[in-house]
Motif scaffolding. Structure first.
Motif, PDB file in Angstrom:
ATOM      1  N   ARG A  63       0.827  -1.217   0.000  1.00 14.94           N
ATOM      2  CA  ARG A  63       0.000   0.000   0.000  1.00 14.94           C
ATOM      3  C   ARG A  63       0.858   1.263   0.000  1.00 14.94           C
ATOM      4  NH1 ARG A  63      -5.468  -0.334   1.501  1.00 14.94           N
ATOM      5  NH2 ARG A  63      -6.200  -2.454   1.845  1.00 14.94           N
ATOM      6  N   ASP A  64       1.929   1.248   0.765  1.00 14.54           N
ATOM      7  CA  ASP A  64       2.781   2.428   0.819  1.00 14.54           C
ATOM      8  C   ASP A  64       3.446   2.698  -0.528  1.00 14.54           C
ATOM      9  OD1 ASP A  64       2.148   2.831   3.476  1.00 14.54           O
ATOM     10  OD2 ASP A  64       3.864   1.677   4.220  1.00 14.54           O
ATOM     11  N   TYR A  65       3.846   1.630  -1.203  1.00 18.11           N
ATOM     12  CA  TYR A  65       4.476   1.775  -2.519  1.00 18.11           C
ATOM     13  C   TYR A  65       3.488   2.388  -3.511  1.00 18.11           C
ATOM     14  CZ  TYR A  65       7.399   0.410  -6.552  1.00 18.11           C
ATOM     15  OH  TYR A  65       8.181   0.410  -7.687  1.00 18.11           O
ATOM     16  N   VAL A  66       2.243   1.911  -3.446  1.00 19.01           N
ATOM     17  CA  VAL A  66       1.210   2.432  -4.349  1.00 19.01           C
ATOM     18  C   VAL A  66       0.884   3.886  -4.009  1.00 19.01           C
ATOM     19  CG1 VAL A  66      -1.193   2.183  -5.091  1.00 19.01           C
ATOM     20  CG2 VAL A  66       0.250   0.155  -4.812  1.00 19.01           C
ATOM     21  N   LYS A  67       0.790   4.193  -2.723  1.00 19.80           N
ATOM     22  CA  LYS A  67       0.505   5.568  -2.320  1.00 19.80           C
ATOM     23  C   LYS A  67       1.595   6.523  -2.784  1.00 19.80           C
ATOM     24  CE  LYS A  67      -2.328   4.633   1.792  1.00 19.80           C
ATOM     25  NZ  LYS A  67      -2.382   4.726   3.279  1.00 19.80           N
ATOM     26  N   ALA A  68       2.831   6.024  -2.884  1.00 22.83           N
ATOM     27  CA  ALA A  68       3.945   6.857  -3.314  1.00 22.83           C
ATOM     28  C   ALA A  68       3.947   7.111  -4.816  1.00 22.83           C
ATOM     29  CB  ALA A  68       5.266   6.220  -2.890  1.00 22.83           C
ATOM     30  N   GLY A  69       3.017   6.441  -5.535  1.00 26.64           N
ATOM     31  CA  GLY A  69       2.871   6.773  -6.948  1.00 26.64           C
ATOM     32  C   GLY A  69       3.290   5.717  -7.942  1.00 26.64           C
ATOM     33  N   HIS A  70       3.567   4.477  -7.487  1.00 28.90           N
ATOM     34  CA  HIS A  70       3.967   3.408  -8.403  1.00 28.90           C
ATOM     35  C   HIS A  70       3.113   2.171  -8.157  1.00 28.90           C
ATOM     36  CE1 HIS A  70       7.546   5.999  -8.487  1.00 28.90           C
ATOM     37  NE2 HIS A  70       7.745   5.501  -9.709  1.00 28.90           N
ATOM     38  N   SER A  71       2.913   1.381  -9.207  1.00 31.29           N
ATOM     39  CA  SER A  71       2.119   0.160  -9.065  1.00 31.29           C
ATOM     40  C   SER A  71       2.324  -0.707 -10.293  1.00 31.29           C
ATOM     41  CB  SER A  71       0.631   0.496  -8.904  1.00 31.29           C
ATOM     42  OG  SER A  71      -0.109  -0.675  -8.621  1.00 31.29           O
ATOM     43  N   TYR A  72       1.773  -1.917 -10.237  1.00 28.86           N
ATOM     44  CA  TYR A  72       1.714  -2.805 -11.405  1.00 28.86           C
ATOM     45  C   TYR A  72       0.270  -2.899 -11.872  1.00 28.86           C
ATOM     46  CZ  TYR A  72       6.514  -4.598 -11.271  1.00 28.86           C
ATOM     47  OH  TYR A  72       7.876  -4.715 -11.341  1.00 28.86           O
ATOM     48  N   TYR A  73       0.056  -2.749 -13.169  1.00 30.46           N
ATOM     49  CA  TYR A  73      -1.270  -2.864 -13.748  1.00 30.46           C
ATOM     50  C   TYR A  73      -1.339  -4.125 -14.608  1.00 30.46           C
ATOM     51  CZ  TYR A  73      -2.358   2.052 -12.602  1.00 30.46           C
ATOM     52  OH  TYR A  73      -2.595   3.240 -11.961  1.00 30.46           O
ATOM     53  N   THR A  74      -2.479  -4.796 -14.560  1.00 30.11           N
ATOM     54  CA  THR A  74      -2.713  -5.931 -15.451  1.00 30.11           C
ATOM     55  C   THR A  74      -2.977  -5.434 -16.867  1.00 30.11           C
ATOM     56  OG1 THR A  74      -3.620  -7.310 -13.683  1.00 30.11           O
ATOM     57  CG2 THR A  74      -4.244  -7.875 -15.937  1.00 30.11           C
ATOM     58  N   VAL A  75      -2.282  -6.008 -17.836  1.00 23.74           N
ATOM     59  CA  VAL A  75      -2.522  -5.633 -19.234  1.00 23.74           C
ATOM     60  C   VAL A  75      -3.089  -6.799 -20.045  1.00 23.74           C
ATOM     61  CG1 VAL A  75      -0.830  -3.780 -19.292  1.00 23.74           C
ATOM     62  CG2 VAL A  75      -0.101  -6.101 -19.824  1.00 23.74           C
ATOM     63  N   GLU A  76      -2.917  -8.031 -19.536  1.00 24.53           N
ATOM     64  CA  GLU A  76      -3.479  -9.175 -20.260  1.00 24.53           C
ATOM     65  C   GLU A  76      -3.534 -10.369 -19.321  1.00 24.53           C
ATOM     66  OE1 GLU A  76      -2.777 -11.639 -24.476  1.00 24.53           O
ATOM     67  OE2 GLU A  76      -1.550  -9.889 -23.974  1.00 24.53           O
ATOM     68  N   SER A  77      -4.555 -11.193 -19.487  1.00 24.83           N
ATOM     69  CA  SER A  77      -4.651 -12.418 -18.692  1.00 24.83           C
ATOM     70  C   SER A  77      -5.446 -13.458 -19.458  1.00 24.83           C
ATOM     71  CB  SER A  77      -5.317 -12.143 -17.332  1.00 24.83           C
ATOM     72  OG  SER A  77      -6.650 -11.707 -17.503  1.00 24.83           O
ATOM     73  N   HIS A  78      -5.236 -14.711 -19.089  1.00 24.42           N
ATOM     74  CA  HIS A  78      -5.943 -15.823 -19.720  1.00 24.42           C
ATOM     75  C   HIS A  78      -6.179 -16.896 -18.671  1.00 24.42           C
ATOM     76  CE1 HIS A  78      -5.900 -19.432 -22.713  1.00 24.42           C
ATOM     77  NE2 HIS A  78      -7.131 -19.040 -22.430  1.00 24.42           N
ATOM     78  N   VAL A  79      -7.450 -17.230 -18.423  1.00 18.15           N
ATOM     79  CA  VAL A  79      -7.799 -18.217 -17.409  1.00 18.15           C
ATOM     80  C   VAL A  79      -8.432 -19.430 -18.079  1.00 18.15           C
ATOM     81  CG1 VAL A  79     -10.072 -17.165 -16.973  1.00 18.15           C
ATOM     82  CG2 VAL A  79      -9.025 -18.607 -15.223  1.00 18.15           C
ATOM     83  N   ARG A  80      -8.052 -20.621 -17.616  1.00 21.24           N
ATOM     84  CA  ARG A  80      -8.689 -21.877 -18.061  1.00 21.24           C
ATOM     85  C   ARG A  80      -9.396 -22.505 -16.871  1.00 21.24           C
ATOM     86  NH1 ARG A  80      -5.079 -26.237 -20.362  1.00 21.24           N
ATOM     87  NH2 ARG A  80      -3.787 -25.700 -18.574  1.00 21.24           N
ATOM     88  N   LEU A  81     -10.638 -22.940 -17.069  1.00 18.93           N
ATOM     89  CA  LEU A  81     -11.422 -23.608 -16.034  1.00 18.93           C
ATOM     90  C   LEU A  81     -11.430 -25.096 -16.355  1.00 18.93           C
ATOM     91  CD1 LEU A  81     -14.389 -21.059 -15.884  1.00 18.93           C
ATOM     92  CD2 LEU A  81     -12.264 -21.050 -14.569  1.00 18.93           C
ATOM     93  N   LEU A  82     -10.821 -25.901 -15.483  1.00 20.42           N
ATOM     94  CA  LEU A  82     -10.592 -27.310 -15.787  1.00 20.42           C
ATOM     95  C   LEU A  82     -11.408 -28.267 -14.932  1.00 20.42           C
ATOM     96  CD1 LEU A  82      -6.699 -27.082 -16.057  1.00 20.42           C
ATOM     97  CD2 LEU A  82      -8.384 -26.919 -17.907  1.00 20.42           C
ATOM     98  N   ALA A  83     -11.741 -27.867 -13.710  1.00 21.00           N
ATOM     99  CA  ALA A  83     -12.514 -28.737 -12.823  1.00 21.00           C
ATOM    100  C   ALA A  83     -13.286 -27.856 -11.842  1.00 21.00           C
ATOM    101  CB  ALA A  83     -11.607 -29.712 -12.077  1.00 21.00           C
ATOM    102  N   GLU A  84     -14.282 -28.467 -11.187  1.00 19.09           N
ATOM    103  CA  GLU A  84     -15.180 -27.698 -10.326  1.00 19.09           C
ATOM    104  C   GLU A  84     -14.681 -27.648  -8.891  1.00 19.09           C
ATOM    105  OE1 GLU A  84     -18.676 -29.976 -10.825  1.00 19.09           O
ATOM    106  OE2 GLU A  84     -19.189 -29.129 -12.792  1.00 19.09           O
TER     107      GLU A  84
END
Length: 490
Positions: free
Chosen positions: A381-402
């Motif tokens: 949280r402190d790192y983000v408050k200071a003005g830096h972060s990581y943003y998601t730009v792409e993702s891929h999810v597979r659903l294989l079992a319940e």
């Protein structure tokens, strides 16, 4: 922050039982005294509803549950308690007698809260030898979910006691609002006289707004007045509620309207209408519906104001942040193995109409695991408050079992070739009981400066922690499913 070391609940009805549940879930050992023959059964039902509600409410690590037990006597129950909550029926003589017994048996520094919607704390203090530590603590039901407690002192109550109560309530996710003057019905039951309350300096506008936003506004938004009151009556519904509140409901609390005479005909009329409205549902069922709805409202409010939280949602976010602070900081030594990032159990709120974990909860599991990875490398949280972060730009999810209700799950992760400015991960979600692979997740994160609104390299302290992990995982084979496209053959 001063925590409650031990609690006692004198009276284990609808409200008293919910107080006990709030304490126990908050990690506080709690003893209950209630001579009612059904008290233990009712308490177990309230506790079950409370635990179900918290499974839906938050994924933050709750404290180890406090022990709950029943005292053989009032004196036995209050021994050693730092907070004693009295919740016996709303009868002045009865409450005076019980509070005097509590006062005589309690530790000298114990706080004594009384549940009443209309009795004056000065009147309740009359027979106490140490009235300075007694105050009205008037919550809203369900106490284990709604955060507001109105704190009202009598003429002998010290301000320091009320302020101490506020601090202690915060440790169990509640917020105490000190009411400056004692008046019949306090503040919450006089909301239609808001201008009069502020004009006479009973409370300021912010306090009044908080009374609404942390209690009635949440509850009335999804059930209204009469169905809420019906549940407060316990197993017999509206008739029991009205019988408990009379005579307090007929006191002249208002300057604006005539007081309704709650004679037998009026009680019967309201009770019959209430039965027709919701009598087909049992009280426990109504409570579960109410809790489910309240959790949804509070979680929605937690996402309000651009993710900063709003009203009761902000209190929930702050409560969760404090819970996370109690967890040892995540550390990961560089090794040539995937990282085990997260363990969780499937709560009832994650189940769809088919009885399985709904699709987006798989992604949520991976998102929470990603948050753990980011904390490991110092993106907190402190790192983000200071003005830096990581943003998601792409993702891929597979659903294989319940996954099903109550399943214990865990998430592991491998870092694919990354340079720090970009983090490329592959994750696996397993069922713990048999290590069945349920889902996979490929994820690309980009480091950004929120101040500059562009992608930049991470700060050196983050790169120092991230680089050894990237190098350790560079020798691992690339997962077979990495780089898959939607619909690609297995």
């Amino acid at each position: 922050m001063a925590k409650i070391s031990k609690a006692a609940c004198i009276g284990g009805g609808v409200i008293g039982g919910a107080w006990a549940a709030r304490f126990v879930i908050g990690g506080i050992d709690t003893r209950i005294f209630d001579p009612h023959p059904e008290a233990r059964r009712l308490m177990s039902e309230v506790m079950a509803n409370a635990e179900r509600a918290y499974e839906m409410l938050t994924s933050a690590p709750l404290p180890v549950k406090g022990a709950s037990s029943f005292g053989e006597s009032l004196k036995d129950a209050v021994r050693g308690a730092a907070w004693i909550q009295e919740s016996v029926p709303e009868k002045l003589d009865l409450k005076r007698g019980v509070l005097a017994q509590i006062d005589a048996a309690a530790d000298s520094k114990a706080l004594i809260g009384s549940l009443t919607s209309g009795l004056m704390p000065t009147d309740l203090q009359r027979d106490m030898k140490h009235p300075e530590r007694m105050f009205v603590a008037y919550p809203c039901n369900p106490v284990y979910l709604l955060p507001l407690v109105k704190l009202v002192g009598g003429k002998n109550t010290t301000r320091a006691v009320l302020e101490d109560a506020m601090v202690k309530l915060a440790t169990i996710g509640m917020t105490g609002m000190i009411i400056n003057k004692e008046i019949e019905a306090f503040v919450g039951d006089r909301l239609l006289e808001a201008l009069w309350l502020t004009k006479d300096d009973i409370c300021d506008t912010e306090t009044l707004d908080n009374v609404i936003r942390y209690s009635f506004g949440l509850r009335w938004a999804q059930m209204g007045l009469f169905e809420t009151c019906r549940m407060a009556g316990g197993g017999t519904g509206m008739r029991d509620f009205l019988s408990k509140c009379d005579p307090s409901l007929v006191w002249p609390w208002t300057k604006l309207t005539d007081v309704v005479d709650l004679d037998a005909d009026v009680v019967e009329k309201i009770a019959v209408q209430s039965d027709a409205q919701s009598g087909r549902r049992g009280i426990r069922e109504l409570e579960r519906i109410r809790d489910w709805n309240l959790v949804g409202i509070m979680q929605a409010l937690k996402a309000g104001d651009g993710g900063r939280g709003w009203g009761a949602g902000k209190l929930l976010a702050e409560f969760e942040a404090n819970l996370w602070k109690t967890v040892p900081k995540h550390q990961a030594s560089p090794s040539n193995e995937s990282l085990r990032l997260l363990e969780l159990k499937v709560p009832v709120a994650w189940i769809d109409y088919n009885g399985h974990m709904t699709e987006y909860r798989y992604t949520q599991s991976f998102t929470e695991a990603t948050e753990v990875l980011l904390k490991i490398i110092g993106v907190d949280r402190d790192y983000v408050k200071a003005g830096h972060s990581y943003y998601t730009v792409e993702s891929h999810v597979r659903l294989l079992a319940e996954a099903k209700l109550g399943d214990a799950l865990y998430v592991t992760a491998q870092l694919l070739p990354s340079d720090g400015k970009k983090i490329h991960t592959f994750m696996w979600l397993y069922r713990a009981s048999d290590d069945t692979l349920l889902s996979t997740y490929e994820h690309l994160l980009l480091h950004v400066s929120s101040k500059e609104n562009r992608s930049v390299p991470p700060l050196p302290e983050v790169m120092r922690k991230l680089k050894p992990l990237i190098e350790a995982h560079a020798v691992l084979p690339v997962p077979a499913a990495a780089g898959r496209s939607v619909g690609q053959r297995k």
